[in-house]
Design a protein around this motif. Structure first.
Motif, PDB file in Angstrom:
ATOM      1  N   ALA A  94     -11.605  -7.707 -13.554  1.00 51.28           N
ATOM      2  CA  ALA A  94     -11.166  -8.010 -14.663  1.00 51.28           C
ATOM      3  C   ALA A  94     -12.222  -8.703 -15.384  1.00 51.28           C
ATOM      4  O   ALA A  94     -13.076  -9.304 -14.945  1.00 51.28           O
ATOM      5  N   ASP A  95     -12.125  -8.567 -16.897  1.00 49.76           N
ATOM      6  CA  ASP A  95     -13.050  -9.205 -17.775  1.00 49.76           C
ATOM      7  C   ASP A  95     -12.391 -10.065 -18.496  1.00 49.76           C
ATOM      8  O   ASP A  95     -11.734  -9.656 -19.602  1.00 49.76           O
ATOM      9  N   ASP A  96     -12.149 -11.244 -18.426  1.00 53.97           N
ATOM     10  CA  ASP A  96     -13.016 -12.107 -17.463  1.00 53.97           C
ATOM     11  C   ASP A  96     -12.272 -12.657 -16.211  1.00 53.97           C
ATOM     12  O   ASP A  96     -13.076 -12.873 -15.357  1.00 53.97           O
ATOM     13  N   GLN A  97     -11.152 -12.788 -16.331  1.00 51.09           N
ATOM     14  CA  GLN A  97     -10.238 -13.428 -14.919  1.00 51.09           C
ATOM     15  C   GLN A  97      -9.185 -12.229 -14.902  1.00 51.09           C
ATOM     16  O   GLN A  97      -8.781 -11.917 -15.759  1.00 51.09           O
ATOM     17  N   GLY A  98      -8.655 -12.262 -13.676  1.00 48.76           N
ATOM     18  CA  GLY A  98      -7.560 -11.488 -13.159  1.00 48.76           C
ATOM     19  C   GLY A  98      -7.164 -11.830 -11.802  1.00 48.76           C
ATOM     20  O   GLY A  98      -7.670 -12.297 -10.879  1.00 48.76           O
ATOM     21  N   VAL A  99      -5.779 -11.584 -12.000  1.00 43.49           N
ATOM     22  CA  VAL A  99      -5.152 -11.622 -10.565  1.00 43.49           C
ATOM     23  C   VAL A  99      -4.477 -10.379 -10.122  1.00 43.49           C
ATOM     24  O   VAL A  99      -3.815  -9.677 -11.060  1.00 43.49           O
ATOM     25  N   PHE A 100      -4.266 -10.188  -8.747  1.00 37.49           N
ATOM     26  CA  PHE A 100      -3.687  -9.035  -8.504  1.00 37.49           C
ATOM     27  C   PHE A 100      -2.328  -9.112  -7.796  1.00 37.49           C
ATOM     28  O   PHE A 100      -2.502 -10.106  -6.596  1.00 37.49           O
ATOM     29  N   TYR A 101      -1.222  -8.486  -7.800  1.00 38.67           N
ATOM     30  CA  TYR A 101      -0.048  -8.935  -7.116  1.00 38.67           C
ATOM     31  C   TYR A 101       0.519  -7.654  -6.576  1.00 38.67           C
ATOM     32  O   TYR A 101       0.487  -6.568  -7.209  1.00 38.67           O
ATOM     33  N   LEU A 102       1.165  -7.619  -5.394  1.00 38.02           N
ATOM     34  CA  LEU A 102       1.812  -6.797  -4.955  1.00 38.02           C
ATOM     35  C   LEU A 102       3.334  -6.954  -4.515  1.00 38.02           C
ATOM     36  O   LEU A 102       3.504  -7.896  -3.814  1.00 38.02           O
ATOM     37  N   ASN A 103       4.138  -6.438  -5.198  1.00 34.48           N
ATOM     38  CA  ASN A 103       5.865  -6.781  -4.982  1.00 34.48           C
ATOM     39  C   ASN A 103       5.778  -8.333  -5.111  1.00 34.48           C
ATOM     40  O   ASN A 103       6.685  -8.974  -4.377  1.00 34.48           O
ATOM     41  N   GLY A 104       5.235  -8.793  -6.291  1.00 32.59           N
ATOM     42  CA  GLY A 104       5.523 -10.059  -6.465  1.00 32.59           C
ATOM     43  C   GLY A 104       4.634 -11.222  -5.533  1.00 32.59           C
ATOM     44  O   GLY A 104       4.623 -12.367  -6.115  1.00 32.59           O
TER      45      GLY A 104
ATOM     46  N   VAL B 182      -8.974  -4.921 -18.063  1.00 31.36           N
ATOM     47  CA  VAL B 182      -8.745  -4.917 -16.596  1.00 31.36           C
ATOM     48  C   VAL B 182      -8.646  -3.221 -15.998  1.00 31.36           C
ATOM     49  O   VAL B 182      -8.052  -2.444 -16.660  1.00 31.36           O
ATOM     50  N   ILE B 183      -9.092  -3.346 -14.787  1.00 30.36           N
ATOM     51  CA  ILE B 183      -8.964  -1.971 -14.112  1.00 30.36           C
ATOM     52  C   ILE B 183      -8.736  -2.028 -12.773  1.00 30.36           C
ATOM     53  O   ILE B 183      -9.109  -2.856 -12.023  1.00 30.36           O
ATOM     54  N   GLY B 184      -7.918  -1.068 -12.251  1.00 36.06           N
ATOM     55  CA  GLY B 184      -7.671  -0.914 -10.860  1.00 36.06           C
ATOM     56  C   GLY B 184      -7.744   0.409 -10.331  1.00 36.06           C
ATOM     57  O   GLY B 184      -7.416   1.464 -10.993  1.00 36.06           O
ATOM     58  N   LYS B 185      -7.998   0.510  -8.714  1.00 36.01           N
ATOM     59  CA  LYS B 185      -7.977   1.922  -8.307  1.00 36.01           C
ATOM     60  C   LYS B 185      -7.282   1.934  -6.931  1.00 36.01           C
ATOM     61  O   LYS B 185      -7.482   1.169  -6.278  1.00 36.01           O
ATOM     62  N   LEU B 186      -6.115   2.688  -6.925  1.00 33.69           N
ATOM     63  CA  LEU B 186      -5.383   2.768  -5.680  1.00 33.69           C
ATOM     64  C   LEU B 186      -5.782   4.037  -4.829  1.00 33.69           C
ATOM     65  O   LEU B 186      -5.876   5.059  -5.413  1.00 33.69           O
ATOM     66  N   THR B 187      -6.295   3.915  -3.557  1.00 36.93           N
ATOM     67  CA  THR B 187      -6.753   4.888  -2.738  1.00 36.93           C
ATOM     68  C   THR B 187      -5.481   5.347  -1.716  1.00 36.93           C
ATOM     69  O   THR B 187      -5.138   4.312  -0.897  1.00 36.93           O
ATOM     70  N   ILE B 188      -5.019   6.273  -1.331  1.00 38.97           N
ATOM     71  CA  ILE B 188      -3.992   6.415  -0.531  1.00 38.97           C
ATOM     72  C   ILE B 188      -4.532   7.358   0.573  1.00 38.97           C
ATOM     73  O   ILE B 188      -4.984   8.659   0.090  1.00 38.97           O
ATOM     74  N   ALA B 189      -4.472   7.185   1.745  1.00 35.53           N
ATOM     75  CA  ALA B 189      -4.980   8.051   2.906  1.00 35.53           C
ATOM     76  C   ALA B 189      -3.927   8.391   3.733  1.00 35.53           C
ATOM     77  O   ALA B 189      -3.107   7.547   4.374  1.00 35.53           O
ATOM     78  N   TYR B 190      -3.553   9.620   3.832  1.00 34.19           N
ATOM     79  CA  TYR B 190      -2.185   9.931   4.753  1.00 34.19           C
ATOM     80  C   TYR B 190      -2.722  10.134   6.170  1.00 34.19           C
ATOM     81  O   TYR B 190      -3.898  10.223   6.337  1.00 34.19           O
ATOM     82  N   THR B 191      -1.705   9.792   6.990  1.00 29.49           N
ATOM     83  CA  THR B 191      -1.913   9.751   8.338  1.00 29.49           C
ATOM     84  C   THR B 191      -2.236  11.354   8.989  1.00 29.49           C
ATOM     85  O   THR B 191      -2.673  11.731   9.847  1.00 29.49           O
ATOM     86  N   ASP B 192      -1.782  12.378   7.980  1.00 32.03           N
ATOM     87  CA  ASP B 192      -2.249  13.625   8.428  1.00 32.03           C
ATOM     88  C   ASP B 192      -3.416  14.375   8.017  1.00 32.03           C
ATOM     89  O   ASP B 192      -3.693  15.501   7.841  1.00 32.03           O
ATOM     90  N   ASP B 193      -4.278  13.235   7.330  1.00 35.28           N
ATOM     91  CA  ASP B 193      -5.541  13.565   6.829  1.00 35.28           C
ATOM     92  C   ASP B 193      -5.420  14.717   5.390  1.00 35.28           C
ATOM     93  O   ASP B 193      -6.411  15.177   4.869  1.00 35.28           O
TER      94      ASP B 193
END
Length: 70
Positions: free
Chosen positions: A6-16, A58-69
């Protein structure tokens, strides 16, 4: 895996729950949230604060890796 900055400050929350924060866009963070993901719906929230004049962001990137590749 979730990364954000984030420019300038940021906080990341997951499920609160606060997971991470940054004080400058150059030093964002990458977090392994695998063990924090719940079955069903999950909520990712980013809170950005522009502490200077001019543009902010603010920018975010979620990467999901499945167990079956897939």
């Amino acid at each position: 895996i979730f990364g954000f900055t984030a420019d300038d400050q940021g906080v990341f929350y997951l499920n609160g729950e606060k997971i991470g924060q940054t004080q400058a866009w150059e030093s964002g963070g990458v977090y392994d949230i695998t063990d924090k993901i719940l079955s069903g719906e999950n909520l990712i929230a980013l809170d950005g604060n522009n502490t200077s004049q001019g543009y902010g962001g603010v920018i975010g990137k979620l990467t999901i890796a499945y167990t079956d590749d897939t």
